[in-house]
Design a protein around this motif. Sequence first.
Motif, short mmCIF file in Angstrom:
data_model
loop_
_atom_site.label_atom_id
_atom_site.label_comp_id
_atom_site.label_asym_id
_atom_site.label_seq_id
_atom_site.Cartn_x
_atom_site.Cartn_y
_atom_site.Cartn_z
N PHE A 45 0.97 -1.26 0.05
CA PHE A 45 0.16 0.35 0.03
C PHE A 45 0.34 1.50 0.08
CE2 PHE A 45 -4.29 -2.53 1.72
CZ PHE A 45 -4.49 -2.46 0.67
N LEU A 46 1.89 1.26 0.92
CA LEU A 46 2.69 2.77 0.82
C LEU A 46 3.67 2.60 -0.23
CD1 LEU A 46 4.52 2.04 4.06
CD2 LEU A 46 3.14 4.01 3.75
N LEU A 47 3.70 1.58 -1.67
CA LEU A 47 4.26 2.20 -2.76
C LEU A 47 3.68 2.05 -3.38
CD1 LEU A 47 6.97 1.56 -4.19
CD2 LEU A 47 6.82 -0.92 -4.07
N LEU A 48 2.16 1.96 -3.39
CA LEU A 48 1.21 2.39 -4.64
C LEU A 48 1.44 3.73 -4.41
CD1 LEU A 48 -0.45 -0.75 -4.29
CD2 LEU A 48 0.63 0.05 -6.19
N PHE A 49 0.84 3.70 -2.75
CA PHE A 49 0.33 5.57 -2.58
C PHE A 49 1.71 6.57 -3.04
CE2 PHE A 49 0.20 8.85 -0.32
CZ PHE A 49 -0.47 9.72 0.76
N TYR A 50 3.16 5.87 -3.57
CA TYR A 50 4.11 6.45 -3.76
C TYR A 50 3.76 6.50 -5.33
CZ TYR A 50 8.62 7.37 -5.20
OH TYR A 50 9.80 7.66 -6.60
N ILE A 51 3.88 5.97 -5.43
CA ILE A 51 3.81 5.52 -7.56
C ILE A 51 2.59 6.67 -7.70
CG2 ILE A 51 3.33 3.96 -9.00
CD1 ILE A 51 4.96 1.59 -7.85
N ALA A 52 1.43 6.11 -7.02
CA ALA A 52 0.39 7.29 -7.60
C ALA A 52 0.28 8.77 -7.38
CB ALA A 52 -1.14 6.96 -6.59
N THR A 53 1.02 9.33 -6.39
CA THR A 53 1.23 10.10 -6.33
C THR A 53 2.50 11.26 -6.91
OG1 THR A 53 2.14 9.36 -4.12
CG2 THR A 53 0.37 10.08 -3.58
N VAL A 54 3.10 10.30 -7.57
CA VAL A 54 4.63 10.46 -8.43
C VAL A 54 3.93 10.16 -9.61
CG1 VAL A 54 6.65 10.29 -9.29
CG2 VAL A 54 6.25 10.04 -7.01
N SER A 55 3.09 9.34 -10.20
CA SER A 55 2.21 9.87 -11.52
C SER A 55 1.32 11.27 -11.19
CB SER A 55 1.86 8.82 -11.17
OG SER A 55 2.55 7.24 -11.59
N VAL A 56 0.55 11.18 -10.38
CA VAL A 56 0.10 12.63 -10.47
C VAL A 56 0.53 13.70 -10.53
CG1 VAL A 56 -2.07 13.54 -9.50
CG2 VAL A 56 -1.83 11.59 -9.52
N SER A 57 1.54 13.67 -10.13
CA SER A 57 2.46 15.26 -10.36
C SER A 57 3.27 15.04 -11.96
CB SER A 57 3.68 15.03 -8.98
OG SER A 57 3.14 14.83 -7.53
N ILE A 58 3.68 14.08 -11.87
CA ILE A 58 3.82 14.29 -13.54
C ILE A 58 3.55 14.37 -14.49
CG2 ILE A 58 5.30 12.63 -15.15
CD1 ILE A 58 6.88 11.17 -13.11
N PHE A 59 2.49 13.72 -14.26
CA PHE A 59 1.19 14.92 -15.14
C PHE A 59 0.99 15.72 -15.00
CE2 PHE A 59 -3.52 14.94 -16.06
CZ PHE A 59 -3.86 14.36 -17.65
N TYR A 60 0.24 16.52 -13.83
CA TYR A 60 0.03 17.79 -13.41
C TYR A 60 0.90 18.58 -14.55
CZ TYR A 60 -1.97 20.94 -10.84
OH TYR A 60 -2.16 22.98 -10.52
N GLU A 61 2.55 18.39 -14.17
CA GLU A 61 3.76 19.27 -14.10
C GLU A 61 3.40 19.47 -15.65
OE1 GLU A 61 6.46 21.49 -13.80
OE2 GLU A 61 6.18 20.71 -12.60
N LYS A 62 3.52 18.51 -16.71
CA LYS A 62 3.25 18.34 -18.26
C LYS A 62 2.03 19.20 -18.79
CE LYS A 62 5.85 13.76 -18.65
NZ LYS A 62 5.58 12.35 -19.18
N LYS A 63 1.33 18.60 -17.56
CA LYS A 63 -0.23 19.51 -18.29
C LYS A 63 -0.16 20.88 -17.96
CE LYS A 63 -5.09 19.68 -17.74
NZ LYS A 63 -6.76 19.32 -17.65
N GLN A 64 0.04 21.55 -17.01
CA GLN A 64 0.23 22.52 -16.51
C GLN A 64 1.36 23.55 -17.67
OE1 GLN A 64 -2.16 23.28 -14.79
NE2 GLN A 64 -0.93 24.99 -13.34
N ASN A 65 2.47 23.19 -17.68
CA ASN A 65 3.62 23.62 -19.04
C ASN A 65 3.08 23.10 -20.62
OD1 ASN A 65 5.43 24.62 -17.15
ND2 ASN A 65 5.53 23.10 -16.05
N ALA A 66 2.22 22.86 -20.55
CA ALA A 66 1.95 22.26 -22.61
C ALA A 66 1.88 23.43 -22.49
CB ALA A 66 0.59 21.40 -22.40
N ILE A 67 2.02 23.36 -24.09
CA ILE A 67 2.21 24.54 -24.95
C ILE A 67 1.74 24.18 -26.35
CG2 ILE A 67 3.87 25.65 -26.72
CD1 ILE A 67 6.60 24.79 -25.91
#
Length: 422
Positions: A400-422
């Motif tokens: 559960f702890l590992l999946l929580f890390y993967i999920a939060t980091v994945s959301v962060s990367i997706f959010y970062e790409k979406k915010q900086n998409a041209i």
Amino acid sequence: MLLYKLWRSFMKEVLLLKRDIGGIVIIFVMPLLLIITITLIQDSTFKNLEGSKIPIIFIDHDKSEVSKNIKSELENSKTFQLLTGFNEKSAQEAVFSGDYQMAIVIPENLTKDLNSNIESKVQTIVSSFGLESDSVKTKTEAPKARDIHLYFDPATNAGFKNSVMNSVNKMVFEIENKKIYKAFQDQLGTSEKLDQNKNLISFKEITPQKGEMDVMPNSVQHNVPAWTLFAIFFIVVPLSINLVKEKSQGTSVRARISPTPYFVHILGKTFTYLIICIIQFLLMVAVGIYLFPYMDLPAFDVSGKMFQLIIVTLFAGLAAIGFGVLLGTIADTQEQSAPFGATSVVVLAAIGGIWVPVFLMPEFMQTIARFSPMNWGLNAYYDIILRNSGIGGIARELAFLLLFYIATVSVSIFYEKKQNAI
């Protein structure tokens, strides 16, 4: 080449932390002060409850066998200090005003009425079986049962009330049973003696053992893992602040236009803060092993469990880092990330059982607690320390702890790409 970029990202995080002395203090010093203070308070409170007596008012209008037995039991319990010299009215006023926690009032003729009730009922039972003997007396109407009055301070904890009422009920029940048995002996003319001090059924607590000694949980075994976990998750604050700083200072822009993938920067932060989590854990364990015995506290025993505890620390650290990365990615200013990060960690601690054990929470809160990463980490620590589990026994919590890390980091990367998409 990728390893070199990861190394440079790691060194960048180390330099950022070196420039933030306040963050270093929060990460290392505050948790140590917290664990020492909380453990001392809880342990001293427990010792005080063991060594002190609670003053209660005892009023005896019966002044006979039953009331003397109740008084003797209360005095021998080593929990209560009985105060006399009150009447019922003054006792009620003293308790309801908060001067004392409780008062016990034994009514008049309690012993006499109890004996009459028992004698009447025993006569009825013996007569119904046709076993009347010369000792059977003329059947009389049983007197009305009398109540023992218990007065409680309105601010008294409900658990204390229930405990006292159960104790008084148990004492009265035992007295009644002995009298009933004695009455049957008298009616039937039997000479068999009653061993009044021997229970037919008793309870024996079975605890985990280490060698030939029982392993008993103590305040240190509960507090060290709990506050270690709290400290690990508190890295959310400096981690999220550093991410916000990178955005405001343009560091994140340079990172995006560099040939290094964004996930490498996240991995650099992950390795840096995982090392911090391990150092936090080792400091907490060192305090528990070496400092607590000098403070008249039990030593923290980690013999044969250190490897498993470090594994739990690594996975709990991953969950905390993932949460910090997510918060730092979404927040736009330090004024957003710092207070929200600190508050959310406190809320997760409360939900996860750091402040109050989960089993004491309302049922719907117990359901919510199952979704708290702090609860997963705490259960894993407790399984190892208190229940002697191995890695296999905590695999579910680690997953559960590992999946929580993967999920939060994945959301962060997706959010970062979406915010900086041209």
